[in-house]
Scaffold this motif. Structure first.
Motif, PDB file in Angstrom:
ATOM      1  N   ASN A 105       0.545  -1.077  -0.213  1.00  0.00           N
ATOM      2  CA  ASN A 105       0.276   0.407   0.371  1.00  0.00           C
ATOM      3  C   ASN A 105       0.985   1.257   0.031  1.00  0.00           C
ATOM      4  OD1 ASN A 105      -1.552   1.863   0.486  1.00  0.00           O
ATOM      5  ND2 ASN A 105      -2.176   1.475   2.847  1.00  0.00           N
ATOM      6  N   ARG A 108      -2.831   4.266  -1.265  1.00  0.00           N
ATOM      7  CA  ARG A 108      -3.619   4.613  -0.871  1.00  0.00           C
ATOM      8  C   ARG A 108      -4.960   5.793  -0.376  1.00  0.00           C
ATOM      9  NH1 ARG A 108      -5.169  -0.018   2.525  1.00  0.00           N
ATOM     10  NH2 ARG A 108      -5.297  -1.260   0.918  1.00  0.00           N
ATOM     11  N   SER A 153     -10.812  -1.263   7.777  1.00  0.00           N
ATOM     12  CA  SER A 153      -9.069  -0.698   7.300  1.00  0.00           C
ATOM     13  C   SER A 153      -8.602  -0.048   9.016  1.00  0.00           C
ATOM     14  CB  SER A 153      -9.555   0.988   6.727  1.00  0.00           C
ATOM     15  OG  SER A 153     -10.101   1.311   7.470  1.00  0.00           O
ATOM     16  N   GLY A 155      -7.748   2.502   8.981  1.00  0.00           N
ATOM     17  CA  GLY A 155      -8.017   4.064   9.655  1.00  0.00           C
ATOM     18  C   GLY A 155      -9.762   3.641  10.163  1.00  0.00           C
ATOM     19  N   SER A 212      -4.431  13.790  12.770  1.00  0.00           N
ATOM     20  CA  SER A 212      -4.900  12.060  13.686  1.00  0.00           C
ATOM     21  C   SER A 212      -4.703  11.365  12.094  1.00  0.00           C
ATOM     22  CB  SER A 212      -6.153  12.659  14.000  1.00  0.00           C
ATOM     23  OG  SER A 212      -6.596  13.143  14.451  1.00  0.00           O
ATOM     24  N   THR A 214      -3.629   8.558  10.919  1.00  0.00           N
ATOM     25  CA  THR A 214      -3.660   6.928  11.413  1.00  0.00           C
ATOM     26  C   THR A 214      -3.574   5.914  11.087  1.00  0.00           C
ATOM     27  OG1 THR A 214      -5.156   6.578   9.170  1.00  0.00           O
ATOM     28  CG2 THR A 214      -6.493   8.070  11.175  1.00  0.00           C
ATOM     29  N   CYS A 215      -2.296   6.261  10.097  1.00  0.00           N
ATOM     30  CA  CYS A 215      -0.751   5.125  10.098  1.00  0.00           C
ATOM     31  C   CYS A 215      -0.223   5.405  11.508  1.00  0.00           C
ATOM     32  CB  CYS A 215       0.113   5.868   8.680  1.00  0.00           C
ATOM     33  SG  CYS A 215      -0.807   5.669   7.431  1.00  0.00           S
ATOM     34  N   ARG A 219       0.606   2.188  13.579  1.00  0.00           N
ATOM     35  CA  ARG A 219       1.655   1.598  14.338  1.00  0.00           C
ATOM     36  C   ARG A 219       2.318   1.743  15.376  1.00  0.00           C
ATOM     37  NH1 ARG A 219       5.545   2.195   9.339  1.00  0.00           N
ATOM     38  NH2 ARG A 219       4.493   0.327   7.871  1.00  0.00           N
ATOM     39  N   ASP A 269       0.502  11.878   1.715  1.00  0.00           N
ATOM     40  CA  ASP A 269      -0.604  12.147   1.170  1.00  0.00           C
ATOM     41  C   ASP A 269      -0.950  13.536   1.020  1.00  0.00           C
ATOM     42  OD1 ASP A 269       0.065  10.080   0.525  1.00  0.00           O
ATOM     43  OD2 ASP A 269      -1.825   9.165   2.188  1.00  0.00           O
TER      44      ASP A 269
HETATM   45  C1  LIG Z   1     -11.589   6.455   2.333  1.00  0.00           C
HETATM   46  C2  LIG Z   1      -9.980   5.780   1.996  1.00  0.00           C
HETATM   47  C3  LIG Z   1      -8.930   7.105   2.120  1.00  0.00           C
HETATM   48  C4  LIG Z   1     -10.392   4.748   3.342  1.00  0.00           C
HETATM   49  O1  LIG Z   1      -9.775   4.791   5.039  1.00  0.00           O
HETATM   50  P1  LIG Z   1      -9.797   4.300   5.716  1.00  0.00           P
HETATM   51  O2  LIG Z   1      -9.177   5.236   6.869  1.00  0.00           O
HETATM   52  O3  LIG Z   1     -11.115   3.708   6.608  1.00  0.00           O
HETATM   53  O4  LIG Z   1      -8.491   2.980   4.958  1.00  0.00           O
HETATM   54  P2  LIG Z   1      -7.052   3.108   5.808  1.00  0.00           P
HETATM   55  O5  LIG Z   1      -7.556   2.170   5.100  1.00  0.00           O
HETATM   56  O6  LIG Z   1      -6.250   3.407   6.931  1.00  0.00           O
HETATM   57  O7  LIG Z   1      -6.287   4.231   4.301  1.00  0.00           O
HETATM   58  C5  LIG Z   1      -6.615   5.748   4.573  1.00  0.00           C
HETATM   59  C6  LIG Z   1      -4.979   6.167   4.080  1.00  0.00           C
HETATM   60  O8  LIG Z   1      -4.591   8.095   4.187  1.00  0.00           O
HETATM   61  C7  LIG Z   1      -3.612   8.168   4.438  1.00  0.00           C
HETATM   62  N1  LIG Z   1      -4.299   9.342   5.191  1.00  0.00           N
HETATM   63  C8  LIG Z   1      -3.898   8.517   7.717  1.00  0.00           C
HETATM   64  N2  LIG Z   1      -4.357   9.095   8.285  1.00  0.00           N
HETATM   65  C9  LIG Z   1      -4.798  10.179   7.345  1.00  0.00           C
HETATM   66  C10 LIG Z   1      -5.607  11.552   7.669  1.00  0.00           C
HETATM   67  N3  LIG Z   1      -6.109  11.692   9.575  1.00  0.00           N
HETATM   68  N4  LIG Z   1      -5.728  12.177   6.946  1.00  0.00           N
HETATM   69  C11 LIG Z   1      -5.856  12.003   5.449  1.00  0.00           C
HETATM   70  N5  LIG Z   1      -5.103  11.370   5.173  1.00  0.00           N
HETATM   71  C12 LIG Z   1      -4.777   9.868   5.712  1.00  0.00           C
HETATM   72  C13 LIG Z   1      -2.997   7.326   4.386  1.00  0.00           C
HETATM   73  O9  LIG Z   1      -2.554   6.588   3.341  1.00  0.00           O
HETATM   74  C14 LIG Z   1      -1.017   6.261   3.774  1.00  0.00           C
HETATM   75  O10 LIG Z   1      -0.415   5.725   4.047  1.00  0.00           O
HETATM   76  C15 LIG Z   1      -0.193   4.669   3.394  1.00  0.00           C
HETATM   77  C16 LIG Z   1       1.236   4.247   3.712  1.00  0.00           C
HETATM   78  O11 LIG Z   1       0.512   3.818   4.817  1.00  0.00           O
HETATM   79  P3  LIG Z   1       1.234   1.934   6.053  1.00  0.00           P
HETATM   80  O12 LIG Z   1       1.170   2.179   7.176  1.00  0.00           O
HETATM   81  O13 LIG Z   1       2.950   2.079   5.169  1.00  0.00           O
HETATM   82  O14 LIG Z   1       0.551   1.065   4.739  1.00  0.00           O
HETATM   83  P4  LIG Z   1      -0.403  -0.207   5.788  1.00  0.00           P
HETATM   84  O15 LIG Z   1      -0.281  -1.089   4.832  1.00  0.00           O
HETATM   85  O16 LIG Z   1      -1.487   0.889   5.963  1.00  0.00           O
HETATM   86  O17 LIG Z   1       0.128  -0.018   7.112  1.00  0.00           O
HETATM   87  P5  LIG Z   1       1.557  -1.286   7.379  1.00  0.00           P
HETATM   88  O18 LIG Z   1       0.873  -2.783   7.524  1.00  0.00           O
HETATM   89  O19 LIG Z   1       2.536  -1.142   6.683  1.00  0.00           O
HETATM   90  O20 LIG Z   1       1.640  -0.990   9.052  1.00  0.00           O
HETATM   91  C17 LIG Z   1       0.019   4.962   2.299  1.00  0.00           C
HETATM   92  O21 LIG Z   1      -1.646   4.586   1.487  1.00  0.00           O
HETATM   93  C18 LIG Z   1       0.017   6.123   2.500  1.00  0.00           C
HETATM   94  O22 LIG Z   1      -1.395   6.868   1.006  1.00  0.00           O
HETATM   95  C19 LIG Z   1      -4.095   5.798   4.903  1.00  0.00           C
HETATM   96  O23 LIG Z   1      -2.891   4.648   4.768  1.00  0.00           O
HETATM   97  C20 LIG Z   1     -10.737   5.545   1.175  1.00  0.00           C
HETATM   98  O24 LIG Z   1      -9.755   4.513   0.624  1.00  0.00           O
HETATM   99  C21 LIG Z   1     -11.700   4.703   0.498  1.00  0.00           C
HETATM  100  O25 LIG Z   1     -13.101   4.182   1.165  1.00  0.00           O
HETATM  101  N6  LIG Z   1     -11.695   4.150  -0.662  1.00  0.00           N
HETATM  102  C22 LIG Z   1     -12.312   3.435  -1.432  1.00  0.00           C
HETATM  103  C23 LIG Z   1     -12.736   4.119  -2.982  1.00  0.00           C
HETATM  104  C24 LIG Z   1     -13.787   5.440  -2.859  1.00  0.00           C
HETATM  105  O26 LIG Z   1     -13.959   5.799  -2.637  1.00  0.00           O
HETATM  106  N7  LIG Z   1     -12.618   6.416  -3.613  1.00  0.00           N
HETATM  107  C25 LIG Z   1     -12.863   8.001  -4.082  1.00  0.00           C
HETATM  108  C26 LIG Z   1     -12.106   8.300  -5.379  1.00  0.00           C
HETATM  109  S1  LIG Z   1     -11.870   9.390  -5.182  1.00  0.00           S
END
Ligand SMILES: CC(C)(COP(=O)(O)OP(=O)(O)OC[C@H]1O[C@@H](n2cnc3c(N)ncnc32)[C@H](O[C@H]2O[C@H](COP(=O)(O)OP(=O)(O)OP(=O)(O)O)[C@@H](O)[C@H]2O)[C@@H]1O)[C@@H](O)C(=O)NCCC(=O)NCCS
Ligand SMILES: Nc1ncnc2[nH]cnc12
Length: 291
Positions: A105, A108, A153, A155, A212, A214-215, A219, A269
């Motif tokens: 990831n 995302r 997720s 988050g 805040s 969430t990553c 972690r 991001d």
């Molecule tokens: C709405 C969604 C973004 C889903 O959100 P949700 O919170 O439910 O899901 P997550 O999977 O947790 O992803 C959210 C990602 O957003 C970034 N983020 C975190 N906090 C914030 C914040 N406060 N404000 C804005 N953005 C935030 C973050 O992305 C970055 O970090 C990722 C890498 O992290 P890492 O820890 O290395 O990796 P992981 O795999 O998560 O963990 P490990 O196993 O390695 O520990 C990387 O992706 C960066 O980009 C969060 O990860 C959205 O996804 C959704 O709903 N999508 C559906 C499709 C859709 O509707 N799309 C609309 C078209 S625009």
């Protein structure tokens, strides 16, 4: 006799916006030294990411951003049909990203933030002021997408555990981290003559002081989040990344976050979102290809 036309075909609006979104992601990845994030120096707190992968991931997202902008132009207004179209494109983009990175990831959160902003900009390219575009993006983000899966997720897990606001809320509120913190800091540091790289680092730090992320919470829990927020503020208070004292604090923060395995991926991001907004808002109309 026929002469070959060697003039490149002008890019469409959707193609130019997709170019800008990819540029913003690559500029974010390249920016160094970022605390605990992948940059030109190394992999920060990550074992599965590196700069080449971040670049490949960014480039793989170009077709998704272009398609989102084209959908905006086709639908012409904020509404559920457009929201559901970009949701589908975003999910497909995520699959492309995962295929490119072998399941890691990378972006995302960036697909979500930049996807909304590209769509919002394409809806009316005659008005690309920062607050107008982010407000349009927020109006899209609050609409329900019937087809969006609701996985537990990372988050969602930290939202339950700590009551944290994540990526979804950041967008629904009109990207306050970008509008209230990153862009003003970027402009202040530029105006102070700190140079573009330091201004961008300061903008990232300004996001980190309040977010805040969430990553980080997932972690490293609340200790990780406090370390990130207080450490980023300490760098800015010491004079920012262009000053010697600030630079020392920045290196300390890098070491502390790596020790906690706390990677501020959400802040990264939002820096990319800030760079995209800065580009489209300062270009004299994306219509004229001024960027
Ligand atoms: C709405 C969604 C973004 C889903 O959100 P949700 O919170 O439910 O899901 P997550 O999977 O947790 O992803 C959210 C990602 O957003 C970034 N983020 C975190 N906090 C914030 C914040 N406060 N404000 C804005 N953005 C935030 C973050 O992305 C970055 O970090 C990722 C890498 O992290 P890492 O820890 O290395 O990796 P992981 O795999 O998560 O963990 P490990 O196993 O390695 O520990 C990387 O992706 C960066 O980009 C969060 O990860 C959205 O996804 C959704 O709903 N999508 C559906 C499709 C859709 O509707 N799309 C609309 C078209 S625009
Ligand atoms: N530079 C970076 N390092 C780690 N995770 C990220 N997510 C987005 N950009 C990132």
């Amino acid at each position: 006799m026929h002469a070959f036309n060697l003039q490149p075909k002008p890019l469409s609006l959707a193609e130019r916006l997709a170019d800008l979104a990819v540029d913003a992601l690559i500029d974010e990845a390249d920016l160094s030294p970022k605390p605990a994030l992948v940059d030109r120096r190394g992999n920060g707190a990550h074992t599965d990411l590196h700069l080449g992968l971040m670049h490949a991931s960014a480039l793989s997202l170009w077709p998704a951003f272009k398609e989102m902008a084209e959908s905006a132009i086709a639908f012409g207004e904020v509404g559920v049909p457009l929201r559901e179209a970009i949701g589908r494109i975003g999910r497909e983009g995520e699959q492309t990203m995962l295929a490119t990175t072998n399941g890691v990831n990378t972006h995302r959160g960036a697909i979500w933030a930049l996807g909304l902003l590209v769509t919002a900009a394409a809806l009316d390219c005659s008005n690309t002021h920062a607050s107008t575009v982010t407000l349009r993006a927020a109006r899209l983000a609050i609409l329900d997408d019937r087809f969006a899966p609701r996985p537990l997720s990372h988050g969602a897990q930290v939202a339950q555990r700590y009551g944290a606001r994540g990526a979804r809320e950041e967008a629904q509120l009109g990207f306050p981290s970008v509008i209230q913190r990153a862009l003003p800091q970027l402009k202040r540091s530029r105006a102070a003559g700190h140079g573009e790289q330091n201004a961008r680092l300061d903008a990232l730090l300004a996001i980190m002081t309040q977010l805040s992320d969430t990553c980080v919470l997932y972690r490293a829990g609340e200790q990780g989040l406090h370390t990130m927020q207080l450490g980023a503020q300490a760098v800015l208070d010491a004079g920012g990344s262009a000053s010697l004292a600030g630079r020392r604090r920045l290196h300390e923060l890098d070491e502390q976050l790596i020790a906690l395995n706390a990677s501020p991926g959400g802040a990264a991001d939002l820096l990319a979102a800030c760079l995209f907004i800065d580009r489209i808002a300062s270009a004299d109309g994306i219509n004229q290809g001024a960027f």
